[in-house]
Enzyme design. Structure first.
Site, PDB file in Angstrom:
ATOM      1  N   LYS A 166       0.850  -1.189   0.000  1.00 52.26           N
ATOM      2  CA  LYS A 166       0.000   0.000   0.000  1.00 52.26           C
ATOM      3  C   LYS A 166       0.887   1.240   0.000  1.00 52.26           C
ATOM      4  CE  LYS A 166      -4.408   0.600   2.299  1.00 52.26           C
ATOM      5  NZ  LYS A 166      -5.077   0.420   3.589  1.00 52.26           N
TER       6      LYS A 166
HETATM    7  C1  E4P Z   1      -8.302   1.324   3.573  1.00 44.43           C
HETATM    8  O1  E4P Z   1      -7.589   0.527   3.029  1.00 44.43           O
HETATM    9  C2  E4P Z   1      -8.081   1.907   4.892  1.00 44.43           C
HETATM   10  O2  E4P Z   1      -7.403   0.994   5.686  1.00 44.43           O
HETATM   11  C3  E4P Z   1      -9.364   2.191   5.602  1.00 44.43           C
HETATM   12  O3  E4P Z   1     -10.469   1.801   4.876  1.00 44.43           O
HETATM   13  C4  E4P Z   1      -9.434   3.557   6.204  1.00 44.43           C
HETATM   14  O4  E4P Z   1     -10.654   3.665   6.881  1.00 44.43           O
HETATM   15  P1  E4P Z   1     -10.972   4.763   7.989  1.00 44.43           P
HETATM   16  O5  E4P Z   1     -11.320   6.020   7.281  1.00 44.43           O
HETATM   17  O6  E4P Z   1     -12.124   4.189   8.732  1.00 44.43           O
HETATM   18  O7  E4P Z   1      -9.725   4.892   8.828  1.00 44.43           O
END
Ligand code: E4P
Length: 215
Positions: free
Chosen positions: A83
């Site tokens: 990522k």
């Molecule tokens: C996506 O890959 C992220 O890990 C995640 O969905 C972020 O979500 P949040 O806005 O609830 O932190």
């Protein structure tokens, strides 16, 4: 649509995997921090639970650091997806990594142009954060629609992960729009099973049967 779980908690991942409907996992540094465990050890364990893609995020922000960390992540398990945040250095790194066949998930996407930059660089996945857009009064799912349209117009193969999912409505709209994947927190994933008429139906079937059979 593929269902990923958005968590670094191995118990939640094991439970979702046991239902037979889990296609992958996404983590991020905040989710890992909640578990208070070593990052690599946790991702290695998650990769053994599921054969699907498991996103692990780089902590570096500069091009060289992102590429170095990404290569390390790729050596942890065959199903790790790296990522990378949407920045100029991140996109440059994605371009290098796609040339090495290292899978990437470009994260923190908040606009269609960002999603197109990621696709042009060869990202495997992009993650638009719908919940965070809704949180500030925007329309997160409209962004997903824009990205799906742009990708269809130009034939980009990058898959769209609807991320920052906060509720079942986000999942329903992802299905309606034909998103490739939704990455769903465990509490929302459990809610996908729920319908009061299912509970009432089970109760009624069993009580009818017991009444008739004297059980
Ligand atoms: C996506 O890959 C992220 O890990 C995640 O969905 C972020 O979500 P949040 O806005 O609830 O932190």
């Amino acid at each position: 649509m593929k269902f990923f779980i958005d968590t670094a908690n191995v118990d939640e991942i094991r439970t979702a995997a046991s239902w037979g409907v889990l296609d992958g996992v996404t983590t991020n540094p905040s989710l890992i921090a909640k578990e208070k465990r070593d990052y690599k050890e946790t991702v290695r364990e998650i990769c053994k639970i599921t054969p699907g893609p498991v996103s692990a995020e780089v902590l570096a922000t500069d091009y060289e650091g992102i590429v170095r960390e990404a290569r390390e992540w790729a050596s942890v398990a065959g199903n790790v997806v790296v990522k990378v945040p949407l920045t100029p250095d991140g996109i440059k790194a994605v371009k290098t990594l796609s040339g090495e066949e290292i899978k990437t998930n470009v994260t923190l996407i908040f606009s269609v142009t960002q999603a197109v930059l990621a696709a042009k660089a060869g990202a495997t996945f992009v993650s638009p954060f719908v919940g965070r857009i809704d949180d500030i009064g925007g329309d997160g799912m409209y962004l997903v629609e824009e990205i799906l349209n742009a990708y269809a117009n130009y034939g980009y193969e990058t898959e769209v992960i609807v991320a920052s999912v906060r509720n079942v409505r986000h999942v329903i709209e992802s299905l309606e729009m034909g998103a490739d994947i939704a990455t769903i927190p465990f509490n929302v994933l459990k809610q996908l099973f729920n319908h009061p008429l299912t509970d009432i139906g089970i109760e009624r079937f069993l009580s009818d049967y017991r009444k008739a059979m004297g059980g």
